[in-house]
Scaffold this active site. Structure first.
Site, PDB file in Angstrom:
ATOM      1  N   ASN A  41       0.994  -1.315  -0.087  1.00  0.00           N
ATOM      2  CA  ASN A  41       0.076   0.126   0.150  1.00  0.00           C
ATOM      3  C   ASN A  41       0.947   1.231  -0.097  1.00  0.00           C
ATOM      4  OD1 ASN A  41      -2.815   0.548  -0.430  1.00  0.00           O
ATOM      5  ND2 ASN A  41      -2.836   1.240   1.830  1.00  0.00           N
ATOM      6  N   ASP A  42       0.558   2.195   0.927  1.00  0.00           N
ATOM      7  CA  ASP A  42       1.415   3.452   0.718  1.00  0.00           C
ATOM      8  C   ASP A  42       2.661   3.361   1.164  1.00  0.00           C
ATOM      9  OD1 ASP A  42      -1.563   3.883   0.623  1.00  0.00           O
ATOM     10  OD2 ASP A  42      -1.373   5.303   2.668  1.00  0.00           O
ATOM     11  N   SER A 103       0.120   5.040   7.748  1.00  0.00           N
ATOM     12  CA  SER A 103       1.074   5.810   7.113  1.00  0.00           C
ATOM     13  C   SER A 103       1.813   6.723   7.826  1.00  0.00           C
ATOM     14  CB  SER A 103       0.782   6.508   5.816  1.00  0.00           C
ATOM     15  OG  SER A 103       0.045   5.632   4.916  1.00  0.00           O
ATOM     16  N   ARG A 161      -4.626  11.366  10.524  1.00  0.00           N
ATOM     17  CA  ARG A 161      -3.548  10.674  10.480  1.00  0.00           C
ATOM     18  C   ARG A 161      -2.388  11.088   9.591  1.00  0.00           C
ATOM     19  NH1 ARG A 161      -8.115   7.647   8.450  1.00  0.00           N
ATOM     20  NH2 ARG A 161      -8.133   7.555   6.181  1.00  0.00           N
ATOM     21  N   ASP A 162      -1.449  10.194   9.248  1.00  0.00           N
ATOM     22  CA  ASP A 162      -0.424  10.164   8.326  1.00  0.00           C
ATOM     23  C   ASP A 162       0.463  11.445   8.600  1.00  0.00           C
ATOM     24  OD1 ASP A 162      -1.906   8.225   7.402  1.00  0.00           O
ATOM     25  OD2 ASP A 162      -2.750   9.169   5.792  1.00  0.00           O
TER      26      ASP A 162
END
Length: 220
Positions: A41-42, A103, A161-162
């Site tokens: 994924n990311d 992330s 988030r992230d």
């Protein structure tokens, strides 16, 4: 063996079981970074540190669907040839990321490589999010340091988030993707003198803003 290592060992066993089959697939990438098995994924934590490039990625080792995400890790000296490194982060070994290591980013602080990421938690269908820290002195083994003291401010949901963390002059900054209680996406800004106490500066950008300009910052 602690729970974190046990979870990583389960993923390594999955790699041992299916890596050969995955690489026999005629569509397995020969140039682009790909996981040894499961879902990638990311990309996260892209950084050059002590002459080596490091790239982390959200990873589900046990299937090609979404679930409690790990952080996979590769390194390179030339940005062409990539080496699989030990798993960087594994859930759910800690309460603050039990439903996934989401992330984040990496930053070099003195002689350490620090990962900032979002810990995803779901309790009775209700989401909670925590901005977390993991630290390494060798770029291969990361020790979780827990959830950063960063409460979700009033007016925002748990879709918070992230974190992207960087240093400019004598201060550190963090931007996060966020969702307002009106369910509008936006970016929020924090600053810190020591990476411990974080000051909230509000929205930096967002779809609901007519003008996305500079956010006034005060270190008082």
């Amino acid at each position: 063996m602690n729970q974190d290592q046990q979870l990583k060992e389960l993923a390594y066993k999955r790699i041992e079981q299916f890596q050969g089959k995955a690489k026999q697939d005629p569509y397995f990438p020969s140039y682009h970074i790909a996981p040894p098995t499961g879902l990638i994924n990311d990309p996260n934590g892209w950084i050059e540190w002590k002459g080596t490039y490091h790239l982390f990625y959200q990873w589900m080792p046990f299937e090609t669907g979404h679930g409690a995400k790990y952080w996979g890790h590769v390194s390179s000296s030339n940005l062409i040839d990539w080496k699989d490194e030990p798993i960087a982060l594994a859930p759910p070994s800690s309460w603050y990321d039990k439903d996934g290591c989401y992330s984040g980013s990496a930053i070099a602080i003195e002689n350490k490589l620090q990962l900032y990421y979002t810990g995803n938690v779901k309790i009775n269908g209700q989401r909670q999010s925590y901005q977390c820290l993991a630290v390494s002195t060798d770029g291969r083994k990361f020790d979780k340091k827990g959830g950063v003291v960063l409460d979700v401010p009033e007016g925002y949901t748990a879709h918070y988030r992230d974190p992207k963390v960087w240093k400019e002059a004598e201060h550190y900054y963090m931007v996060l993707g966020a969702q307002t209680i009106e369910e509008e996406g936006c970016v929020v800004l924090y600053s810190s003198k020591d990476l411990e106490e974080w000051q909230f500066h509000g929205q930096l950008a967002g779809g609901a803003l007519a003008i996305c300009g500079n956010v006034p910052i005060s270190f008082d």
